[in-house]
Design an enzyme around this catalytic site. Structure first.
Site, mmCIF file in Angstrom:
data_model
loop_
_atom_site.group_PDB
_atom_site.id
_atom_site.type_symbol
_atom_site.label_atom_id
_atom_site.label_comp_id
_atom_site.label_asym_id
_atom_site.label_seq_id
_atom_site.Cartn_x
_atom_site.Cartn_y
_atom_site.Cartn_z
ATOM 1 N N TYR A 193 39.533 39.912 35.474
ATOM 2 C CA TYR A 193 38.813 39.043 36.260
ATOM 3 C C TYR A 193 39.296 38.757 37.564
ATOM 4 O O TYR A 193 40.586 38.369 37.710
ATOM 5 C CB TYR A 193 38.535 37.653 35.564
ATOM 6 N N TYR A 223 30.010 39.999 42.282
ATOM 7 C CA TYR A 223 30.460 38.858 41.487
ATOM 8 C C TYR A 223 29.328 38.571 40.519
ATOM 9 O O TYR A 223 28.551 37.442 40.978
ATOM 10 C CB TYR A 223 31.046 37.724 42.365
#
Ligand SMILES: [Zn+2]
Lengths: 395, 137
Positions: free
Chosen positions: A293, A343
């Site tokens: 992440y 994203y």
């Protein structure tokens, strides 16, 4: 600890679909989610009637009504045996896969579609302004606002500064992370930021919350992604390939801002990793590549440390000399990640992790494709979840 | 985006009255002794709700620090610094460091109270590495 090594995979991911990803507002979260679900079901070679479970990962950037269970109406689902909306922030991109895996492993459903959709960009809102993080440490409403602390960039800027000064890390280390992501993005048809980036480009990018720069931040898009989770045998994926889930873990904490609790540079990713490796019967050493992440460059570094690829504070040496980039020692975020790709919170890592483990990653496919790790996190690095994947159905 | 920067709620009037006297009032657990944030209503360590109030000494260390170069609202004029201060009693609070942008993690700081033109007393911290904490006890 009661987790055990499994002798067969828990479940598989066997189909992936996207809605159109864009830098402008095209349609609602719900409409995007429907597009992604329809695409994922087709990709898995399944029919609408094969789907008996739906899990939705809702983003916090918009009101909860924007992505409700009412999605079932639009898609005309009947007689689902498993369904829910998860909203414990961005770790849910991975968590929804875990809940779906547990459901198919225990017979609650056969084919569960897991969807994430988001519209940080609204007609009157820029993407970067959507991610307000409330750092309400005093529990006195109004206190923090006096000082002009806004957005995720403040909280993550704090983490970055503390990491730099505790471990003697300069801006170039974060640059290494950004550059690696950009090099991978250039090989991904899904990625948005594909212009070549040099270390000077990185160092000259605009400061937002010093030490945090523009190129330390994820690239927000509107869009949606969905995957199909089925039992290892049966379900979809024969056509386009499957990634088998061998290990799953979560690690959570309360953010305690007193005494010697270290929120900024030591995260419960550690807890999530341990659990997942143990379940898969492997260690961090066995992982060939990872999707970590990377909403900010500092989260890649802390993720690498938390998941045991290097010791705490040693991320600087680990990422040096293009180690994470194409051709490097340890490929990370091979679609450009959230920094240079797109994203979609946890779905960014889930989708790329699936494509790699299913040998579907095209020009950026990792040859050394044994065990891989997919991670997601939420809050101020408080909530973590991960998957251990393999292309193999048998050990 | 205009948001009310100087928000005061009913529930915490006593806290803001403390601020008006240049006092930052913290909570302390009577059972386990941990010192908690001003707005704590029970102890997150031992779950006791027996909390007492105590006045912060005003001494602490810089836990972390950012400098905004972008305005997220009309209330701020960048560049401006925002700091996370670890008070010596234990709690960390968001505040500012006076005199610009030169703070570092671990710097010793002490409280500086000032009066903003319209909004009343505000707390910031000044770096006192060389001089050290000047206690008046
Ligand atoms: Zn207590």
């Amino acid at each position: 600890m009661t987790s055990k090594r499994v002798d067969k995979p828990i479940a598989k991911i066997c189909g992936l679909g996207f809605a159109e990803l864009s830098r402008e507002y095209l349609k609602s979260q719900k409409a995007l989610a429907c597009d992604a679900i329809i695409a994922a079901v087709a990709d898995a070679g399944l029919q609408k009637s094969d789907v008996d479970g739906v899990v939705i990962n809702r983003s916090d950037t918009n009101p909860s009504d924007d992505l409700p269970l009412r999605l079932f109406d639009d898609l005309g689902f009947r007689d689902l045996t498993f369904g829910n909306v998860l909203a414990s922030q961005a770790a849910c991109g991975v968590q929804m896969i875990q809940y779906a895996a547990m459901a198919v492993a225990n017979g609650m459903a056969e084919n569960v579609v897991c969807v994430f959709a988001d519209t940080p960009i609204l007609p009157k809102r820029r993407g970067g302004d959507a991610y307000a993080i409330d750092l309400a440490l005093t529990n006195i409403p109004g206190w923090e606002r006096q000082y002009g602390l806004y957005g995720a960039v403040g909280a993550y800027g704090f983490a970055m500064r503390r990491y730099m000064e505790l471990f003697g890390v300069g801006a170039e280390t974060f640059g290494e992370v950004a550059l690696a992501a950009r090099q991978w993005a250039r090989r991904s048809p899904l990625a948005f930021q594909t212009k070549p980036m040099s270390m000077d480009d990185y160092l000259n990018s605009k400061l937002i919350a010093d030490p945090l720069r523009m190129f330390d931040c994820a690239f927000p898009v509107n869009g949606a992604g969905a995957v199909i989770v089925s039992a290892p045998e049966g379900g979809g994926g024969e056509r386009n390939g499957a990634a088998f889930i061998w290990g799953m873990g979560q690690g959570h904490r309360g953010y305690l801002a007193y005494s010697d609790y270290e929120n900024e540079t030591d995260t419960p990713a550690r807890v999530a990793g341990k659990k997942a490796y143990r379940m898969a019967g492997i260690s961090a050493r066995d992982i060939d590549h990872a999707q970590i992440y990377d909403a900010f460059t500092v989260t890649t570094l802390l993720g690498l440390e938390g998941y045991g690829f290097c010791e705490r504070g040693e991320g600087k040496d680990f990422v040096a000399d293009g180690a994470l980039a194409p051709g490097g020692r340890f490929p990370v975020n091979t679609g450009g990640g959230q920094l240079s790709g797109y994203y979609l919170q946890g779905m960014t890592q889930v989708s790329e992790g699936y494509l790699q483990a299913a040998n579907r990653a095209g020009d950026r496919q990792i040859g050394n494709n044994g065990w891989s790790l997919v991670t997601a996190q939420g809050g101020r690095m408080d909530y973590h979840a991960c998957l251990v994947l393999s292309p193999e159905k048998v050990r | 985006m205009t948001e009310e920067r100087f928000f005061r709620d009913e529930q915490n009037i006593a806290f803001w009255e403390g601020v008006a006297r240049n006092e930052l009032r913290l909570k302390k657990c009577s059972v386990c002794g941990v010192v908690l944030a001003p707005g704590a209503t029970f102890c997150s360590e031992c779950w006791s709700s027996e909390l007492t109030e105590m006045k912060a000494s005003g001494y602490g260390k810089v836990h972390s620090f950012v400098v905004y170069h972008r305005a997220f609202s009309e209330n701020e004029t960048p560049p401006y610094g925002v700091a996370l201060i670890a008070l010596e009693e234990g709690p960390r609070i968001v505040s500012a460091v006076t005199g610009g942008v030169t703070a570092h993690v671990g710097d010793d700081v002490e409280a500086v109270w000032s009066v903003a033109p319209t909004e009343g007393p505000t707390l910031s911290f000044s770096v006192v590495n060389e001089a050290g904490w000047k206690r008046e006890d």
